[in-house]
Design a protein around this motif. Structure first.
Motif, PDB file in Angstrom:
ATOM      1  N   LEU A 304       0.821  -1.214   0.000  1.00 53.83           N
ATOM      2  CA  LEU A 304       0.000   0.000   0.000  1.00 53.83           C
ATOM      3  C   LEU A 304       0.857   1.267   0.000  1.00 53.83           C
ATOM      4  CD1 LEU A 304      -2.673   1.550   0.309  1.00 53.83           C
ATOM      5  CD2 LEU A 304      -2.510   1.143   2.785  1.00 53.83           C
ATOM      6  N   ILE A 305       1.802   1.352   0.925  1.00 55.08           N
ATOM      7  CA  ILE A 305       2.622   2.564   1.052  1.00 55.08           C
ATOM      8  C   ILE A 305       3.493   2.765  -0.177  1.00 55.08           C
ATOM      9  CG2 ILE A 305       4.416   3.701   2.404  1.00 55.08           C
ATOM     10  CD1 ILE A 305       1.683   3.608   3.737  1.00 55.08           C
ATOM     11  N   THR A 306       4.088   1.703  -0.694  1.00 59.23           N
ATOM     12  CA  THR A 306       4.948   1.835  -1.872  1.00 59.23           C
ATOM     13  C   THR A 306       4.138   2.218  -3.100  1.00 59.23           C
ATOM     14  OG1 THR A 306       6.396   0.141  -0.925  1.00 59.23           O
ATOM     15  CG2 THR A 306       6.736   0.702  -3.231  1.00 59.23           C
ATOM     16  N   SER A 307       2.948   1.657  -3.259  1.00 54.00           N
ATOM     17  CA  SER A 307       2.084   2.030  -4.383  1.00 54.00           C
ATOM     18  C   SER A 307       1.680   3.494  -4.286  1.00 54.00           C
ATOM     19  CB  SER A 307       0.843   1.139  -4.407  1.00 54.00           C
ATOM     20  OG  SER A 307       1.179  -0.212  -4.610  1.00 54.00           O
ATOM     21  N   LEU A 308       1.370   3.947  -3.070  1.00 54.67           N
ATOM     22  CA  LEU A 308       1.023   5.350  -2.868  1.00 54.67           C
ATOM     23  C   LEU A 308       2.204   6.259  -3.205  1.00 54.67           C
ATOM     24  CD1 LEU A 308      -0.788   7.647  -1.830  1.00 54.67           C
ATOM     25  CD2 LEU A 308       0.002   7.094   0.491  1.00 54.67           C
ATOM     26  N   CYS A 309       3.382   5.912  -2.711  1.00 53.00           N
ATOM     27  CA  CYS A 309       4.578   6.720  -2.984  1.00 53.00           C
ATOM     28  C   CYS A 309       4.909   6.731  -4.477  1.00 53.00           C
ATOM     29  CB  CYS A 309       5.764   6.182  -2.190  1.00 53.00           C
ATOM     30  SG  CYS A 309       5.634   6.443  -0.407  1.00 53.00           S
ATOM     31  N   ASP A 310       4.722   5.597  -5.144  1.00 51.90           N
ATOM     32  CA  ASP A 310       4.979   5.536  -6.584  1.00 51.90           C
ATOM     33  C   ASP A 310       4.024   6.445  -7.349  1.00 51.90           C
ATOM     34  OD1 ASP A 310       6.390   4.377  -8.859  1.00 51.90           O
ATOM     35  OD2 ASP A 310       4.513   3.330  -9.295  1.00 51.90           O
ATOM     36  N   LEU A 311       2.756   6.470  -6.923  1.00 49.96           N
ATOM     37  CA  LEU A 311       1.774   7.350  -7.562  1.00 49.96           C
ATOM     38  C   LEU A 311       2.140   8.822  -7.343  1.00 49.96           C
ATOM     39  CD1 LEU A 311      -0.942   7.640  -9.074  1.00 49.96           C
ATOM     40  CD2 LEU A 311      -2.072   7.607  -6.840  1.00 49.96           C
ATOM     41  N   ILE A 312       2.545   9.166  -6.123  1.00 55.30           N
ATOM     42  CA  ILE A 312       2.938  10.546  -5.837  1.00 55.30           C
ATOM     43  C   ILE A 312       4.170  10.935  -6.645  1.00 55.30           C
ATOM     44  CG2 ILE A 312       3.799  12.093  -4.027  1.00 55.30           C
ATOM     45  CD1 ILE A 312       2.121  10.489  -2.029  1.00 55.30           C
ATOM     46  N   ALA A 313       5.141  10.026  -6.732  1.00 59.24           N
ATOM     47  CA  ALA A 313       6.361  10.310  -7.495  1.00 59.24           C
ATOM     48  C   ALA A 313       6.051  10.580  -8.966  1.00 59.24           C
ATOM     49  CB  ALA A 313       7.342   9.140  -7.367  1.00 59.24           C
ATOM     50  N   ARG A 314       5.067   9.873  -9.494  1.00 58.28           N
ATOM     51  CA  ARG A 314       4.697  10.063 -10.911  1.00 58.28           C
ATOM     52  C   ARG A 314       3.911  11.332 -11.140  1.00 58.28           C
ATOM     53  NH1 ARG A 314       1.219   7.119 -13.363  1.00 58.28           N
ATOM     54  NH2 ARG A 314       0.355   5.950 -11.604  1.00 58.28           N
ATOM     55  N   MET A 315       3.007  11.653 -10.205  1.00 56.59           N
ATOM     56  CA  MET A 315       1.998  12.667 -10.495  1.00 56.59           C
ATOM     57  C   MET A 315       2.223  14.017  -9.830  1.00 56.59           C
ATOM     58  SD  MET A 315       0.239  11.028 -12.593  1.00 56.59           S
ATOM     59  CE  MET A 315      -0.932  12.365 -12.858  1.00 56.59           C
ATOM     60  N   TRP A 316       3.068  14.103  -8.801  1.00 58.49           N
ATOM     61  CA  TRP A 316       3.185  15.343  -8.037  1.00 58.49           C
ATOM     62  C   TRP A 316       3.624  16.505  -8.927  1.00 58.49           C
ATOM     63  CZ3 TRP A 316       6.384  15.943  -2.863  1.00 58.49           C
ATOM     64  CH2 TRP A 316       6.037  17.158  -2.268  1.00 58.49           C
ATOM     65  N   LEU A 317       4.707  16.307  -9.691  1.00 55.83           N
ATOM     66  CA  LEU A 317       5.209  17.354 -10.592  1.00 55.83           C
ATOM     67  C   LEU A 317       5.183  16.870 -12.035  1.00 55.83           C
ATOM     68  CD1 LEU A 317       8.238  18.715  -8.516  1.00 55.83           C
ATOM     69  CD2 LEU A 317       5.941  19.676  -8.685  1.00 55.83           C
ATOM     70  N   SER A 318       4.155  16.107 -12.382  1.00 52.40           N
ATOM     71  CA  SER A 318       4.017  15.578 -13.740  1.00 52.40           C
ATOM     72  C   SER A 318       4.144  16.705 -14.768  1.00 52.40           C
ATOM     73  CB  SER A 318       2.657  14.885 -13.884  1.00 52.40           C
ATOM     74  OG  SER A 318       2.523  14.346 -15.168  1.00 52.40           O
ATOM     75  N   PRO A 319       4.860  16.467 -15.885  1.00 51.92           N
ATOM     76  CA  PRO A 319       5.391  15.183 -16.403  1.00 51.92           C
ATOM     77  C   PRO A 319       6.747  14.773 -15.840  1.00 51.92           C
ATOM     78  CG  PRO A 319       5.815  16.909 -17.984  1.00 51.92           C
ATOM     79  CD  PRO A 319       5.061  17.559 -16.860  1.00 51.92           C
ATOM     80  N   VAL A 320       7.330  15.560 -14.924  1.00 49.59           N
ATOM     81  CA  VAL A 320       8.592  15.174 -14.306  1.00 49.59           C
ATOM     82  C   VAL A 320       8.318  14.120 -13.233  1.00 49.59           C
ATOM     83  CG1 VAL A 320      10.584  15.953 -12.966  1.00 49.59           C
ATOM     84  CG2 VAL A 320       9.584  17.440 -14.727  1.00 49.59           C
ATOM     85  N   GLU A 321       9.073  13.009 -13.277  1.00 53.98           N
ATOM     86  CA  GLU A 321       8.919  11.958 -12.267  1.00 53.98           C
ATOM     87  C   GLU A 321       9.962  12.125 -11.191  1.00 53.98           C
ATOM     88  OE1 GLU A 321       8.973   7.080 -11.921  1.00 53.98           O
ATOM     89  OE2 GLU A 321       8.136   8.052 -13.702  1.00 53.98           O
ATOM     90  N   LEU A 322       9.534  12.172  -9.938  1.00 59.59           N
ATOM     91  CA  LEU A 322      10.437  12.363  -8.816  1.00 59.59           C
ATOM     92  C   LEU A 322      11.073  11.040  -8.397  1.00 59.59           C
ATOM     93  CD1 LEU A 322       8.210  14.733  -6.632  1.00 59.59           C
ATOM     94  CD2 LEU A 322      10.079  15.381  -8.167  1.00 59.59           C
ATOM     95  N   PRO A 323      12.262  11.094  -7.784  1.00 58.26           N
ATOM     96  CA  PRO A 323      12.869   9.861  -7.246  1.00 58.26           C
ATOM     97  C   PRO A 323      11.975   9.240  -6.178  1.00 58.26           C
ATOM     98  CG  PRO A 323      14.473  11.650  -7.316  1.00 58.26           C
ATOM     99  CD  PRO A 323      13.137  12.260  -7.614  1.00 58.26           C
TER     100      PRO A 323
END
Length: 347
Positions: A304-323
């Motif tokens: 759950l936590i990793t999936s959430l973090c992966d979604l945030i990394a993709r979408m927070w500053l989209s189209p830039v993907e965060l580490p």
């Protein structure tokens, strides 16, 4: 009345745990659906279901879902579960809540060995076996650092000292990686830097199957060790009196913990704090130290936590993907601080 009170006390925790597991399953499913649905292009739920039911479809959504988003979603969930279980095993082994594969430098050891494969000529001639070669190298690096940490831990006492030693191991491994990066050719550096940032992007089905089969077998083996793990929590003498071969059992714990962490690092790069924070979250939510309950709970929390973090990394500053590790640090670092403060206040 006394018997009824005892029975009520037994039923209450079980009922609570059932609700926690049901909630975790529901939230994990929702998060995986969101990862499939949301991206640079978002799709309605009906279109997503249609694409999932038609893997051989020729539409753009079918291609994106089956070749890009679904492998990444499954890999993120599996990776989170593996890292969480790895951290739980290490915490049982060292009897310390502030250890984890990233904190102890185990992930950094994996990174060094993978950098040898990716940045030097070692991997030449094995390009078709890159996933397997990276996995083997990553696990060897994890084993090496784990062996050093165990040797040092036998000579020191105190969780803070062990934590500092782990951080120093991470810095040493980082220094070696930096030297290899400086000496590498420019063509190889870009791919390694992207990998080192930590991400589940670009996963192929072959890699997902490797994680699922190899990691699944290790998870099954870990769960079969639940009762001996519980016995070890009560002390080595008690575990030995229950028929546990302490020497072999401790070796099995380290091999499983290092292999799970190394497997994730080989494909997704170093991912911080999941292995440390998630087992603690599972303990608090489930209200138990019983590893028969904590192991599946940690798996679900990790997914759950990793999936959430992966979604945030993709979408927070989209189209830039965060580490990915930058996002997981926001979850894990406060828990490390809390544990250190709590331990300091008790002492």
């Amino acid at each position: 009345m006394h018997a009824e009170a005892i029975q009520a006390n037994l039923i209450a925790p079980l009922s609570r745990r059932a609700w926690v597991f049901a909630l975790l399953l529901a939230l994990t499913a929702v998060m995986m659906v969101l990862n499939l649905r949301i991206g640079s292009i978002s799709y309605p739920v009906n279109d997503l279901i249609g694409a999932l039911l038609n893997p051989a479809g020729k539409s753009d959504i079918s291609y994106i879902v089956w070749n890009i988003r679904l492998p990444r979603t499954i890999a993120a969930a599996l990776g989170g579960a593996f890292l969480a279980v790895s951290g739980l095993l290490l915490q049982v082994y060292f009897r310390n809540l502030i250890v984890g594969p990233f904190i102890l430098g185990i992930s950094s050891g994996s990174t060094v060995m993978v950098s040898l494969v990716m940045l030097t000529s070692i991997g030449l001639g094995f390009s078709g076996y890159a996933p397997y070669l990276n996995t083997i190298a990553s696990c060897l690096g994890a084993y090496g650092v784990t062996a050093l940490i165990v040797a040092i831990a036998a000579r020191v006492r105190g969780g803070a000292t062990l934590l500092i030693i782990g951080l120093m191991m991470g810095y040493l491994c980082g220094a070696v990686t930096s030297i290899l990066t400086a000496l590498a050719e420019k063509e190889t550096i870009k791919g390694f830097v992207l990998w080192q940032m930590g991400s589940f992007s670009g996963f192929k089905w072959a890699e997902v199957w490797i994680m699922f089969i190899v990691g699944g077998l290790m998870l099954a083996g870990t769960y079969l060790m639940s009762k001996p793990l519980n016995a070890l929590l009560l002390g080595e003498d008690y575990a030995a009196s229950m028929g546990v071969d302490i020497r072999r059992f401790r070796l099995a714990i380290l091999l499983l913990a290092s292999s799970l962490a190394g497997l994730v690092t080989a494909f997704a790069g170093p991912v911080a704090f999941i292995g440390l924070a998630v087992p603690h979250m599972a303990r608090l939510s489930l209200g138990t130290s019983d590893n028969r309950v904590l192991l599946p709970g940690a798996c679900l929390f990790g997914a759950l936590i990793t999936s959430l973090c992966d979604l945030i990394a993709r979408m927070w500053l989209s189209p830039v993907e965060l580490p990915l590790s930058a996002i997981t640090a926001f979850f894990g670092a406060p828990i490390v601080i809390y544990l250190l403060l709590k331990k300091g206040m008790k002492s």
